[in-house]
Design a protein around this motif. Structure first.
Motif, PDB file in Angstrom:
ATOM      1  N   THR A  81       0.821  -1.090   0.030  1.00 42.08           N
ATOM      2  CA  THR A  81      -0.071  -0.103  -0.017  1.00 42.08           C
ATOM      3  C   THR A  81       0.862   1.303  -0.122  1.00 42.08           C
ATOM      4  O   THR A  81       2.111   1.085   0.191  1.00 42.08           O
ATOM      5  N   VAL A  82       0.251   2.452  -0.226  1.00 41.73           N
ATOM      6  CA  VAL A  82       0.955   3.477  -0.544  1.00 41.73           C
ATOM      7  C   VAL A  82       1.679   4.102   0.915  1.00 41.73           C
ATOM      8  O   VAL A  82       2.803   4.994   0.857  1.00 41.73           O
ATOM      9  N   ASP A  83       1.243   3.697   2.109  1.00 39.18           N
ATOM     10  CA  ASP A  83       2.191   4.084   3.230  1.00 39.18           C
ATOM     11  C   ASP A  83       3.301   2.875   3.311  1.00 39.18           C
ATOM     12  O   ASP A  83       3.866   3.108   4.603  1.00 39.18           O
ATOM     13  N   GLY A  84       3.689   2.311   2.616  1.00 36.31           N
ATOM     14  CA  GLY A  84       4.889   1.378   2.428  1.00 36.31           C
ATOM     15  C   GLY A  84       4.682   0.281   3.225  1.00 36.31           C
ATOM     16  O   GLY A  84       5.887  -0.532   3.477  1.00 36.31           O
ATOM     17  N   LYS A  85       3.713  -0.158   3.296  1.00 39.00           N
ATOM     18  CA  LYS A  85       3.443  -1.435   4.237  1.00 39.00           C
ATOM     19  C   LYS A  85       3.071  -2.822   3.177  1.00 39.00           C
ATOM     20  O   LYS A  85       2.445  -2.621   2.158  1.00 39.00           O
ATOM     21  N   LEU A  86       3.419  -3.944   3.932  1.00 40.51           N
ATOM     22  CA  LEU A  86       3.134  -5.016   3.067  1.00 40.51           C
ATOM     23  C   LEU A  86       2.359  -5.988   3.903  1.00 40.51           C
ATOM     24  O   LEU A  86       2.354  -6.118   5.148  1.00 40.51           O
ATOM     25  N   THR A  96      -3.508  -8.910   8.224  1.00 44.30           N
ATOM     26  CA  THR A  96      -2.123  -8.777   8.934  1.00 44.30           C
ATOM     27  C   THR A  96      -1.051  -8.176   8.387  1.00 44.30           C
ATOM     28  O   THR A  96      -0.707  -8.154   7.189  1.00 44.30           O
ATOM     29  N   LEU A  97      -0.578  -7.230   9.082  1.00 49.90           N
ATOM     30  CA  LEU A  97       0.444  -6.316   8.691  1.00 49.90           C
ATOM     31  C   LEU A  97       1.911  -7.256   8.694  1.00 49.90           C
ATOM     32  O   LEU A  97       2.339  -7.616   9.771  1.00 49.90           O
ATOM     33  N   LEU A  98       2.516  -7.404   7.604  1.00 46.77           N
ATOM     34  CA  LEU A  98       3.789  -8.126   7.621  1.00 46.77           C
ATOM     35  C   LEU A  98       5.019  -7.215   7.780  1.00 46.77           C
ATOM     36  O   LEU A  98       5.803  -7.567   8.696  1.00 46.77           O
ATOM     37  N   CYS A 108       3.744   8.594   7.052  1.00 42.22           N
ATOM     38  CA  CYS A 108       3.472   7.531   5.868  1.00 42.22           C
ATOM     39  C   CYS A 108       2.115   7.345   5.561  1.00 42.22           C
ATOM     40  O   CYS A 108       1.324   7.029   6.196  1.00 42.22           O
ATOM     41  N   GLY A 109       1.911   7.674   4.143  1.00 43.57           N
ATOM     42  CA  GLY A 109       0.621   7.516   3.605  1.00 43.57           C
ATOM     43  C   GLY A 109      -0.187   8.711   3.615  1.00 43.57           C
ATOM     44  O   GLY A 109      -1.245   8.977   2.995  1.00 43.57           O
ATOM     45  N   SER A 110      -0.006   9.659   4.324  1.00 41.78           N
ATOM     46  CA  SER A 110      -0.433  11.089   4.411  1.00 41.78           C
ATOM     47  C   SER A 110       0.006  11.967   3.149  1.00 41.78           C
ATOM     48  O   SER A 110      -0.643  12.925   3.102  1.00 41.78           O
ATOM     49  N   SER A 111       1.128  11.839   2.630  1.00 41.87           N
ATOM     50  CA  SER A 111       1.602  12.661   1.659  1.00 41.87           C
ATOM     51  C   SER A 111       2.753  12.104   0.808  1.00 41.87           C
ATOM     52  O   SER A 111       3.631  11.075   1.498  1.00 41.87           O
ATOM     53  N   THR A 112       2.503  12.182  -0.356  1.00 44.30           N
ATOM     54  CA  THR A 112       3.460  11.491  -1.375  1.00 44.30           C
ATOM     55  C   THR A 112       5.225  12.042  -1.037  1.00 44.30           C
ATOM     56  O   THR A 112       6.173  11.549  -1.274  1.00 44.30           O
ATOM     57  N   GLY A 119       8.826   4.177   1.569  1.00 43.78           N
ATOM     58  CA  GLY A 119       8.744   3.095   0.548  1.00 43.78           C
ATOM     59  C   GLY A 119       7.277   3.189   0.043  1.00 43.78           C
ATOM     60  O   GLY A 119       6.234   3.593   0.132  1.00 43.78           O
ATOM     61  N   ARG A 120       7.218   2.409  -1.217  1.00 45.86           N
ATOM     62  CA  ARG A 120       6.037   2.132  -1.884  1.00 45.86           C
ATOM     63  C   ARG A 120       6.230   0.756  -2.815  1.00 45.86           C
ATOM     64  O   ARG A 120       6.777   0.753  -3.785  1.00 45.86           O
ATOM     65  N   PRO A 121       5.747  -0.250  -2.265  1.00 42.83           N
ATOM     66  CA  PRO A 121       5.680  -1.422  -2.803  1.00 42.83           C
ATOM     67  C   PRO A 121       4.804  -1.677  -4.036  1.00 42.83           C
ATOM     68  O   PRO A 121       3.538  -1.126  -3.784  1.00 42.83           O
ATOM     69  N   HIS A 122       5.298  -1.989  -5.166  1.00 43.41           N
ATOM     70  CA  HIS A 122       4.449  -1.920  -6.140  1.00 43.41           C
ATOM     71  C   HIS A 122       4.383  -3.478  -6.775  1.00 43.41           C
ATOM     72  O   HIS A 122       3.484  -4.270  -6.102  1.00 43.41           O
ATOM     73  N   GLY A 123       5.263  -4.041  -7.578  1.00 40.29           N
ATOM     74  CA  GLY A 123       4.887  -5.326  -7.937  1.00 40.29           C
ATOM     75  C   GLY A 123       5.255  -6.428  -6.826  1.00 40.29           C
ATOM     76  O   GLY A 123       6.284  -6.128  -6.023  1.00 40.29           O
ATOM     77  N   VAL A 124       4.586  -7.613  -6.600  1.00 39.46           N
ATOM     78  CA  VAL A 124       4.735  -8.224  -5.515  1.00 39.46           C
ATOM     79  C   VAL A 124       4.250  -9.631  -6.129  1.00 39.46           C
ATOM     80  O   VAL A 124       3.371  -9.947  -6.788  1.00 39.46           O
TER      81      VAL A 124
END
Length: 386
Positions: A81-86, A96-98, A108-112, A119-124
């Motif tokens: 997600t945009v807040d850098g979380k997996l 569950t937060l990994l 994190c997630g409040s502003s780009t 971080g910003r995870p894209h491809g997984v």
């Protein structure tokens, strides 16, 4: 007399503002782009329907911009997600937060603006060893233990390839035959938080790359690409399809056979801007359209400005990035394609009642997960209506 002086002062002030804006440097250096033509008509397999409206939203307010998905044999689905979380989504829809890909900050997630540190995870994707391989736009390729969340950096953005650092890691795919990781760097100039400038500038600074986890070797397979984004291997892994988002095009890159190492266009002048490409449960390709190219009353905004670099430089100077969403239609769209880019069917949400943009279309155990870049929920379809 006072009224005359007032008008003159206003004119002088407006002139000063205009000159000031003109002299301001533009953040982009666009080139003219001549489109192949107007977007295709919404008829035949492209005809508008309401198939996407039959879904529902999960985790509203908990998942913000679930962009890409993968799943393990136990039925767990993983996304970032945009807040850098997996995250891990259980078969019972538990959440569950990994791990945090970057720093765990309240912002994190409040502003780009915080994305480079959060971080910003894209491809997984999951590799053959059961580890998550994650393309973080800012922080590089990582291996993540899906049980403990432990992260291992495989390839940093600063390392890059052929002397050019990565700026915007995006799409990801892993060969089940060789273990090779294929990924895209959407731009060597703009990071993900400036994706709107990347699209407006319309540059060809993206690359398709491969990473060998055994040797650590990184290879550039294709360069001079227009915002390369999602990639998907064919069922036999003879080729992969690659979305060039900013020009609405899909390429086929051959990995095996007499055409190995070559590319060809399989779809151009698309009805919208493609994001991720995924294999469906029955071997077709599913393409999430991040933004359609059609408008009900006006021509598409990006179509209008594409041939005019001066207009694009001016727009980039005066319009805040957050305003561009106001110019985009609220119409979600998914394309189902054959191996040669033929449109087999579409799913529409013409008024955005379920979702207004689709980044990824992932099918698992009879459910279809619809990704997005920034929406605060996860849309799902429980049945795929063909």
């Amino acid at each position: 007399m006072a009224w005359g002086w007032g008008k003159r002062a206003l004119s002088v002030a407006l002139l000063a503002v205009a000159v000031g804006v003109y002299l301001l440097p533009s953040p982009i250096d666009p080139k003219p782009h001549i489109l192949k033509g107007p977007p295709p008509a919404l008829e035949g397999p492209l005809a508008v329907n309401t198939r996407l409206q039959r879904g529902r939203r999960l985790f509203t307010g908990k998942l913000h911009g679930p962009e890409s998905f993968t799943a393990d044999r136990e039925g767990n689905v993983y996304t970032g997600t945009v807040d850098g979380k997996l995250w891990r989504i259980g078969p019972d829809d538990s959440l569950t937060l990994l791990t945090h890909m970057g720093q765990d900050l309240p912002e994190c997630g409040s502003s780009t603006d915080y994305e480079p540190v959060c971080g910003r995870p894209h491809g997984v994707r999951l590799d053959s060893k059961g580890q998550l391989i994650v393309a973080d736009s800012y922080l590089g390729l990582h291996s993540v233990n899906p049980k403990t969340g432990h992260k291992t950096l495989l390839l940093a953005n600063s390392q890059g390839a052929d002397g050019i650092p990565f700026a915007f890691l995006n799409g990801l795919e892993i060969s089940s035959q060789t273990g090779i990781v294929y990924f895209t760097d959407s731009s060597s100039r703009w990071g993900r938080r400036h994706v709107k400038l990347e699209v407006i500038e319309l540059n060809s600074l993206g690359r398709l790359l491969s990473y060998d986890p055994e040797s650590g070797q990184v290879r550039v397979l294709l360069d001079s690409l227009y915002m390369p984004n999602g990639i998907a291997l064919s069922p036999d892994e003879h080729f992969l399809l690659l979305a060039e988002t900013s020009i609405g095009r899909i390429l086929r890159y051959w990995l095996q056979g007499p055409k190995a190492g070559t590319r060809e266009v399989v779809m151009d002048n698309m009805v919208g801007y493609p994001d991720n490409i995924r294999l469906s449960d029955h071997g077709t390709f599913l393409v999430g359209i991040t933004t359609p190219r059609f408008r009900k009353l006006l021509p598409p905004f990006l179509d209008l400005i594409a041939p005019y670099p001066a207009a694009k430089r001016f727009i980039a100077k005066v319009i805040p990035l957050s305003w561009y969403n106001l110019l985009l239609p609220r119409h979600a769209l998914v394309l189902e394609l054959g191996p040669d880019g033929e449109v087999l069917g579409t799913l529409h949400d013409p008024d955005g009642s379920l979702t207004r943009a689709v980044s990824d279309v992932f099918q698992h155990r009879g459910r279809t997960y619809l990704g997005s870049t920034d929406l605060p929920f996860l849309p799902v379809l429980e049945e795929w209506d063909s």
